[in-house]
Each structure stands twice: as C-alpha cells, then as structure tokens.
Design a protein around this motif. Structure first.
Motif, short mmCIF file in Angstrom:
data_model
loop_
_atom_site.label_atom_id
_atom_site.label_comp_id
_atom_site.label_asym_id
_atom_site.label_seq_id
_atom_site.Cartn_x
_atom_site.Cartn_y
_atom_site.Cartn_z
N TYR A 53 0.82 -1.21 0.00
CA TYR A 53 0.00 0.00 0.00
C TYR A 53 0.85 1.26 0.00
N LYS A 68 0.97 6.72 2.00
CA LYS A 68 1.06 7.02 3.43
C LYS A 68 1.79 8.34 3.72
N GLN A 125 2.32 12.24 3.64
CA GLN A 125 1.54 13.47 3.48
C GLN A 125 2.49 14.66 3.36
N ARG A 185 1.63 9.01 7.53
CA ARG A 185 0.35 8.83 8.21
C ARG A 185 -0.39 7.63 7.61
N ARG A 186 -1.60 7.44 8.04
CA ARG A 186 -2.43 6.37 7.50
C ARG A 186 -2.74 6.66 6.03
N SER A 187 -2.63 5.61 5.21
CA SER A 187 -2.92 5.76 3.79
C SER A 187 -4.40 6.05 3.56
N HIS A 188 -4.70 6.88 2.55
CA HIS A 188 -6.10 7.12 2.19
C HIS A 188 -6.24 6.99 0.67
N ARG A 225 -3.51 7.23 -2.60
CA ARG A 225 -3.11 5.97 -3.23
C ARG A 225 -3.38 6.02 -4.73
#
Length: 283
Positions: A168, A171, A173, A195-198, A202
């Motif tokens: 993935y 992530k 930013q 950070r968390r992937s969005h 992606r």
C-alpha cells in the motif's frame, strides 16, 4: 471553511499572466515575461474542445525561482530533496541563491540517499552517519519507484521491493502551514509525514497532493473571508510544479499538482507522464 471549487473557463489554453506581483516568500528576482510554461502538446480539433480549468487563476510562488529551477533539473535532484530545500526557503533558513552547483552536486542521488543531508549540506557541514535516513526518505524512494513502474496502480509495487514487503502506498503526506504575511498570506512548507494511507493519495500518488493547514485564528471573521478569496482565486508554484486548490475541510485545504510546469522541463523518469490536467482530475 466550506468546500471550494476551482475557477473554470472554456477555450484554448492561454499562458498565465506573469505580470502579477511576486509572493512574499519569493527570494529570486524574475523578469515578469521570462517564465516558461511547459505544457504537454495537445492535439487540436475543430470538432470539439475539452474544458479548461484554472486558466485565469492568479499565479503565486510558494517557493520557486526561475534561475534555480533549470539547475535543479540539470542535477536531477530528487523530489524529496527539493522539498526539503524549499522547506528551508519558506522558513527563511536559506535562499535560492544559496543552492549553488557545489552544494547541489552533494545532493544528487535518490530521496533515500540525499534528502536527509539537505540541512547539513546547506550549512556547509559534512553529513554524519549518525544522521542516517529515517523511514520517511526510503519511503519516498519506494513510492517513486511504484509510480514509475505504474503496475497495481493503488497497491504499491505488487509485493516485495528490494527485499521488503510493500503493497500500500499513499502514506506520505506533504504538508504546508498557512501564515499571515502582512495584508496577505503565504504557505510555509513543513516536513512530510507518514500517516495512514487514504484512497486519494493511493490513486493519485502522494506527490500530487499538498495539504495546507489553516490555524483557527485565520478561519474566522474578515480574515477567514480573505483567506477563502486567496485560495479560490490563485494557483501556486512549487519549484516549477503548479498546484491548484480543490477542496477544503476541517481546517485544511487540499491542493492538486497538475501537469503544468513553469520554468521546469518534464521528466519521464520522475513519473511526470502520469500527471493529470486539472480537468482530467475533476472529471
């Protein structure tokens, strides 16, 4: 702050009006008519023309210099390294004039090899092994490879990459902070974050998105109204790349990097062939 949509216009592409005043953060004097807008060639058709977005927006430099950009292109400085150099400029740590050939030669190489050295090299010091690259810069390198490879578009490099599992992406930013600058505003670039992937980062690739954070003190009353006008009437230049605001939510403005360049040559090895026009993005 409500969601914003970009200014639209229909017709042939026109070069931006470069007679506009420079941004407060600009550190290099540029001849108003000398900027070169580098756009992919578009086939002309008398039957139909596609919509053009963002043509009439005012241009503001976040961090850009006409004289420095060709030098950065010639040395093929990695994007993470350029981002760190621009971050120092927006925070007043150095100027574009300080980005000399001697220093840039020391900053050649991949993101993982060079981005972590920027502050040390710009201070004319020798990088130490104690300053080994953090997880961030190898991640930049991974995602750059995934973009150029362009397989499994939103799932990284389809498995292992250089001995590590990597599926993935998205992530990282890229962040800037909006600050008041006299009667106007400016964007100060901050260090990228993992950070968390969005989904958006992606599918579009993290380098296509810049997140501008707005302090609460700038979002109310007349200042908030001025800030909204500032974003909806402008597009911004980050070291030759044009970014345009397209959405605002919860104290953040999201900007999209289009396929338009100013004073910069398209680099296929950097994945520039995958960049979209603003119309393609909105569509």
């Amino acid at each position: 702050m409500a969601s914003m949509s970009c200014v639209e216009s229909m017709g042939l592409k026109r070069a931006p009006d470069f007679s506009l005043p420079s941004s407060p953060v600009a550190t290099c004097e540029v001849s108003p008519c000398a900027q070169v807008v580098n756009l992919p060639q578009v086939k002309k058709s008398c039957k139909s023309r596609s919509l053009e977005f963002g043509v009439k927006l005012n241009i503001v430099d976040i961090s850009h210099c006409q004289k420095a950009q060709p030098v950065l292109d010639r040395h093929e400085v990695a994007w993470g390294t350029i981002f760190e150099q621009a971050r120092g400029i927006t925070h007043g740590m150095w100027t574009f004039q300080a980005m000399t050939e001697h220093r840039l030669r020391k900053l050649e190489g991949t993101n993982a090899q060079s981005a972590w050295k920027v502050v040390t090299v710009m201070a004319d010091k020798e990088p130490s092994r104690m300053e080994a690259p953090s997880e961030l810069w190898p991640k930049y390198h991974q995602e750059q490879f995934a973009r150029v490879e362009n397989k499994g578009h939103d799932l990284g490099t389809m498995g292992q990459w250089e001995g590590k599992d990597y599926r993935y992406r998205g992530k990282i930013q890229q962040v800037a902070t909006v600050v008041k600058a006299g009667t106007c505003f400016k964007l100060e670039r901050e260090k990228p974050e993992i950070r968390r992937s969005h989904l958006l980062s992606r599918v579009l690739w993290f380098r296509q998105i810049l997140q501008a954070r707005m302090p609460n003190t700038l979002t109310y009353d007349n200042v908030g109204s001025d800030l909204r006008k500032y974003f909806i009437s402008r597009k911004f230049v980050l070291c030759g790349r044009v970014v345009v605001p397209f959405h605002a939510k919860e104290g953040n403005v999201c900007l999209f990097k289009t396929n338009q360049n100013i004073d910069k040559q398209t680099n296929l090895r950097e994945g520039d062939s995958h960049r979209l026009t603003l119309y393609q993005f909105v569509k």
